[in-house]
Design a protein around this motif. Sequence first.
Motif, PDB file in Angstrom:
ATOM      1  N   MET A 122       0.816  -1.212   0.000  1.00  0.00           N
ATOM      2  CA  MET A 122       0.000   0.000   0.000  1.00  0.00           C
ATOM      3  C   MET A 122       0.854   1.269   0.000  1.00  0.00           C
ATOM      4  O   MET A 122       0.388   2.341  -0.382  1.00  0.00           O
ATOM      5  CB  MET A 122      -0.939   0.009   1.212  1.00  0.00           C
ATOM      6  N   ARG A 123       2.119   1.146   0.388  1.00  0.00           N
ATOM      7  CA  ARG A 123       3.041   2.297   0.372  1.00  0.00           C
ATOM      8  C   ARG A 123       3.892   2.311  -0.893  1.00  0.00           C
ATOM      9  O   ARG A 123       4.946   2.963  -0.942  1.00  0.00           O
ATOM     10  CB  ARG A 123       3.951   2.273   1.598  1.00  0.00           C
ATOM     11  N   ALA A 124       3.438   1.643  -1.931  1.00  0.00           N
ATOM     12  CA  ALA A 124       4.251   1.484  -3.139  1.00  0.00           C
ATOM     13  C   ALA A 124       4.457   2.784  -3.918  1.00  0.00           C
ATOM     14  O   ALA A 124       5.488   2.971  -4.559  1.00  0.00           O
ATOM     15  CB  ALA A 124       3.611   0.442  -4.061  1.00  0.00           C
ATOM     16  N   PHE A 125       3.493   3.673  -3.888  1.00  0.00           N
ATOM     17  CA  PHE A 125       3.537   4.844  -4.768  1.00  0.00           C
ATOM     18  C   PHE A 125       4.204   6.038  -4.097  1.00  0.00           C
ATOM     19  O   PHE A 125       3.964   6.326  -2.924  1.00  0.00           O
ATOM     20  CB  PHE A 125       2.125   5.216  -5.213  1.00  0.00           C
ATOM     21  N   ALA A 126       5.028   6.730  -4.862  1.00  0.00           N
ATOM     22  CA  ALA A 126       5.713   7.922  -4.379  1.00  0.00           C
ATOM     23  C   ALA A 126       5.589   9.024  -5.424  1.00  0.00           C
ATOM     24  O   ALA A 126       5.250   8.768  -6.589  1.00  0.00           O
ATOM     25  CB  ALA A 126       7.182   7.615  -4.085  1.00  0.00           C
ATOM     26  N   VAL A 127       5.873  10.248  -4.994  1.00  0.00           N
ATOM     27  CA  VAL A 127       5.743  11.414  -5.873  1.00  0.00           C
ATOM     28  C   VAL A 127       7.072  12.160  -5.942  1.00  0.00           C
ATOM     29  O   VAL A 127       7.721  12.392  -4.914  1.00  0.00           O
ATOM     30  CB  VAL A 127       4.647  12.371  -5.362  1.00  0.00           C
ATOM     31  N   LYS A 128       7.462  12.538  -7.152  1.00  0.00           N
ATOM     32  CA  LYS A 128       8.580  13.463  -7.357  1.00  0.00           C
ATOM     33  C   LYS A 128       7.969  14.806  -7.723  1.00  0.00           C
ATOM     34  O   LYS A 128       7.313  14.927  -8.761  1.00  0.00           O
ATOM     35  CB  LYS A 128       9.506  12.975  -8.466  1.00  0.00           C
ATOM     36  N   PRO A 129       8.122  15.835  -6.868  1.00  0.00           N
ATOM     37  CA  PRO A 129       7.433  17.105  -7.118  1.00  0.00           C
ATOM     38  C   PRO A 129       8.011  17.880  -8.286  1.00  0.00           C
ATOM     39  O   PRO A 129       9.176  17.707  -8.666  1.00  0.00           O
ATOM     40  CB  PRO A 129       7.634  17.866  -5.799  1.00  0.00           C
ATOM     41  N   ALA A 130       7.177  18.741  -8.853  1.00  0.00           N
ATOM     42  CA  ALA A 130       7.607  19.643  -9.919  1.00  0.00           C
ATOM     43  C   ALA A 130       8.260  20.880  -9.305  1.00  0.00           C
ATOM     44  O   ALA A 130       8.040  21.212  -8.141  1.00  0.00           O
ATOM     45  CB  ALA A 130       6.412  20.047 -10.766  1.00  0.00           C
ATOM     46  N   THR A 131       9.065  21.572 -10.100  1.00  0.00           N
ATOM     47  CA  THR A 131       9.659  22.840  -9.690  1.00  0.00           C
ATOM     48  C   THR A 131       9.408  23.872 -10.785  1.00  0.00           C
ATOM     49  O   THR A 131       8.956  23.532 -11.889  1.00  0.00           O
ATOM     50  CB  THR A 131      11.175  22.701  -9.469  1.00  0.00           C
ATOM     51  N   LYS A 132       9.703  25.144 -10.481  1.00  0.00           N
ATOM     52  CA  LYS A 132       9.531  26.196 -11.490  1.00  0.00           C
ATOM     53  C   LYS A 132      10.412  25.925 -12.707  1.00  0.00           C
ATOM     54  O   LYS A 132       9.998  26.136 -13.845  1.00  0.00           O
ATOM     55  CB  LYS A 132       9.873  27.562 -10.892  1.00  0.00           C
ATOM     56  N   SER A 133      11.633  25.459 -12.464  1.00  0.00           N
ATOM     57  CA  SER A 133      12.567  25.219 -13.574  1.00  0.00           C
ATOM     58  C   SER A 133      12.306  23.893 -14.283  1.00  0.00           C
ATOM     59  O   SER A 133      12.636  23.731 -15.456  1.00  0.00           O
ATOM     60  CB  SER A 133      14.009  25.253 -13.060  1.00  0.00           C
ATOM     61  N   THR A 134      11.692  22.942 -13.572  1.00  0.00           N
ATOM     62  CA  THR A 134      11.356  21.645 -14.166  1.00  0.00           C
ATOM     63  C   THR A 134       9.891  21.345 -13.876  1.00  0.00           C
ATOM     64  O   THR A 134       9.564  20.688 -12.889  1.00  0.00           O
ATOM     65  CB  THR A 134      12.242  20.528 -13.597  1.00  0.00           C
ATOM     66  N   PRO A 135       8.996  21.866 -14.734  1.00  0.00           N
ATOM     67  CA  PRO A 135       7.554  21.704 -14.477  1.00  0.00           C
ATOM     68  C   PRO A 135       7.028  20.318 -14.841  1.00  0.00           C
ATOM     69  O   PRO A 135       6.168  20.154 -15.701  1.00  0.00           O
ATOM     70  CB  PRO A 135       6.931  22.801 -15.334  1.00  0.00           C
ATOM     71  N   VAL A 136       7.577  19.312 -14.173  1.00  0.00           N
ATOM     72  CA  VAL A 136       7.160  17.930 -14.382  1.00  0.00           C
ATOM     73  C   VAL A 136       7.045  17.261 -13.019  1.00  0.00           C
ATOM     74  O   VAL A 136       8.015  17.256 -12.249  1.00  0.00           O
ATOM     75  CB  VAL A 136       8.157  17.139 -15.254  1.00  0.00           C
ATOM     76  N   ALA A 137       5.885  16.716 -12.714  1.00  0.00           N
ATOM     77  CA  ALA A 137       5.701  15.933 -11.483  1.00  0.00           C
ATOM     78  C   ALA A 137       5.490  14.478 -11.873  1.00  0.00           C
ATOM     79  O   ALA A 137       4.856  14.187 -12.895  1.00  0.00           O
ATOM     80  CB  ALA A 137       4.505  16.452 -10.683  1.00  0.00           C
ATOM     81  N   SER A 138       6.026  13.597 -11.079  1.00  0.00           N
ATOM     82  CA  SER A 138       5.949  12.164 -11.403  1.00  0.00           C
ATOM     83  C   SER A 138       5.351  11.372 -10.249  1.00  0.00           C
ATOM     84  O   SER A 138       5.606  11.672  -9.079  1.00  0.00           O
ATOM     85  CB  SER A 138       7.347  11.612 -11.696  1.00  0.00           C
ATOM     86  N   VAL A 139       4.559  10.368 -10.603  1.00  0.00           N
ATOM     87  CA  VAL A 139       4.100   9.363  -9.651  1.00  0.00           C
ATOM     88  C   VAL A 139       4.757   8.059 -10.087  1.00  0.00           C
ATOM     89  O   VAL A 139       4.666   7.677 -11.254  1.00  0.00           O
ATOM     90  CB  VAL A 139       2.571   9.198  -9.666  1.00  0.00           C
ATOM     91  N   PHE A 140       5.421   7.401  -9.162  1.00  0.00           N
ATOM     92  CA  PHE A 140       6.136   6.184  -9.539  1.00  0.00           C
ATOM     93  C   PHE A 140       6.009   5.139  -8.442  1.00  0.00           C
ATOM     94  O   PHE A 140       5.597   5.429  -7.326  1.00  0.00           O
ATOM     95  CB  PHE A 140       7.612   6.491  -9.821  1.00  0.00           C
ATOM     96  N   VAL A 141       6.355   3.910  -8.801  1.00  0.00           N
ATOM     97  CA  VAL A 141       6.355   2.805  -7.846  1.00  0.00           C
ATOM     98  C   VAL A 141       7.769   2.676  -7.280  1.00  0.00           C
ATOM     99  O   VAL A 141       8.740   2.625  -8.036  1.00  0.00           O
ATOM    100  CB  VAL A 141       5.923   1.490  -8.514  1.00  0.00           C
ATOM    101  N   ARG A 142       7.857   2.634  -5.962  1.00  0.00           N
ATOM    102  CA  ARG A 142       9.165   2.497  -5.327  1.00  0.00           C
ATOM    103  C   ARG A 142       9.852   1.204  -5.799  1.00  0.00           C
ATOM    104  O   ARG A 142       9.185   0.190  -6.041  1.00  0.00           O
ATOM    105  CB  ARG A 142       9.018   2.477  -3.804  1.00  0.00           C
ATOM    106  N   PRO A 143      11.192   1.234  -5.937  1.00  0.00           N
ATOM    107  CA  PRO A 143      11.919   0.083  -6.508  1.00  0.00           C
ATOM    108  C   PRO A 143      11.660  -1.256  -5.817  1.00  0.00           C
ATOM    109  O   PRO A 143      11.504  -2.284  -6.486  1.00  0.00           O
ATOM    110  CB  PRO A 143      13.386   0.510  -6.371  1.00  0.00           C
ATOM    111  N   ASP A 144      11.622  -1.271  -4.467  1.00  0.00           N
ATOM    112  CA  ASP A 144      11.436  -2.547  -3.766  1.00  0.00           C
ATOM    113  C   ASP A 144      10.073  -3.169  -4.084  1.00  0.00           C
ATOM    114  O   ASP A 144       9.952  -4.386  -4.246  1.00  0.00           O
ATOM    115  CB  ASP A 144      11.586  -2.366  -2.262  1.00  0.00           C
ATOM    116  N   GLN A 145       9.032  -2.328  -4.175  1.00  0.00           N
ATOM    117  CA  GLN A 145       7.701  -2.840  -4.498  1.00  0.00           C
ATOM    118  C   GLN A 145       7.586  -3.192  -5.986  1.00  0.00           C
ATOM    119  O   GLN A 145       6.861  -4.108  -6.353  1.00  0.00           O
ATOM    120  CB  GLN A 145       6.626  -1.831  -4.103  1.00  0.00           C
ATOM    121  N   TRP A 146       8.319  -2.451  -6.818  1.00  0.00           N
ATOM    122  CA  TRP A 146       8.240  -2.701  -8.253  1.00  0.00           C
ATOM    123  C   TRP A 146       8.751  -4.101  -8.611  1.00  0.00           C
ATOM    124  O   TRP A 146       8.317  -4.699  -9.600  1.00  0.00           O
ATOM    125  CB  TRP A 146       9.015  -1.652  -9.037  1.00  0.00           C
ATOM    126  N   LYS A 147       9.638  -4.642  -7.796  1.00  0.00           N
ATOM    127  CA  LYS A 147      10.209  -5.960  -8.089  1.00  0.00           C
ATOM    128  C   LYS A 147       9.124  -7.015  -8.255  1.00  0.00           C
ATOM    129  O   LYS A 147       9.276  -7.937  -9.054  1.00  0.00           O
ATOM    130  CB  LYS A 147      11.167  -6.376  -6.969  1.00  0.00           C
TER     131      LYS A 147
END
Length: 197
Positions: A57-82
């Motif tokens: 249930m804690r598999a998903f994480a977020v990489k926030p966007a910034t002014k210089s890099t306007p891209v936010a990502s939702v990803f599966v943590r590596p250990d759970q992705w296995k």
Amino acid sequence: MSVKSNVDAVRKNLSDIAKKQLPFAVAKGLTATAKDAQGQLAKALPTQLDRPTPFTMRAFAVKPATKSTPVASVFVRPDQWKYLTYQFEGGDRKPPGRALVVPRNIKLNQFGNMQRRAIKQLLAKKNVFSGVVNGVPGIYLRKKSATGNSLQLLVGYANQARYRSRYPFREIAEGAINATFNRNLRRALDEALASAR
């Protein structure tokens, strides 16, 4: 998934002051939307997978966007992705060792998984052995009764396991983005303008 068209539509109707605040608002709106998608993805796990563990249930994480890099990502943590990769994408899973273990007639935990050290504990018993019976490899229990002796397969061995895709990651994420980005962008822009006054 790109939301550039959404941002362009908002930009057309902004004052010069508001346009200066837009990059900050976009970064904040994207991050908020990614967190909304993260929440929806986690919420959907129990409806798509059988009794996911707290770790899953804690598999998903977020990489926030910034002014210089306007891209936010939702990803599966590596250990759970296995292991979640097979639920999300399907495919053939091959064992890291000699074989995959498949529970047949043993007690499972509340999440439907074998207990840790279950194999070791089973094989420590005198009436349990690992071998091949009638062409079926696995761990067997020797059972004695008044009518004679018999064998029960407790855990099977498999060379690989085939999975079909069961979790619609993209559809859930895109649904959350479509439902929340415009609202999150407007809210972030209002906050940015209020702080700029």
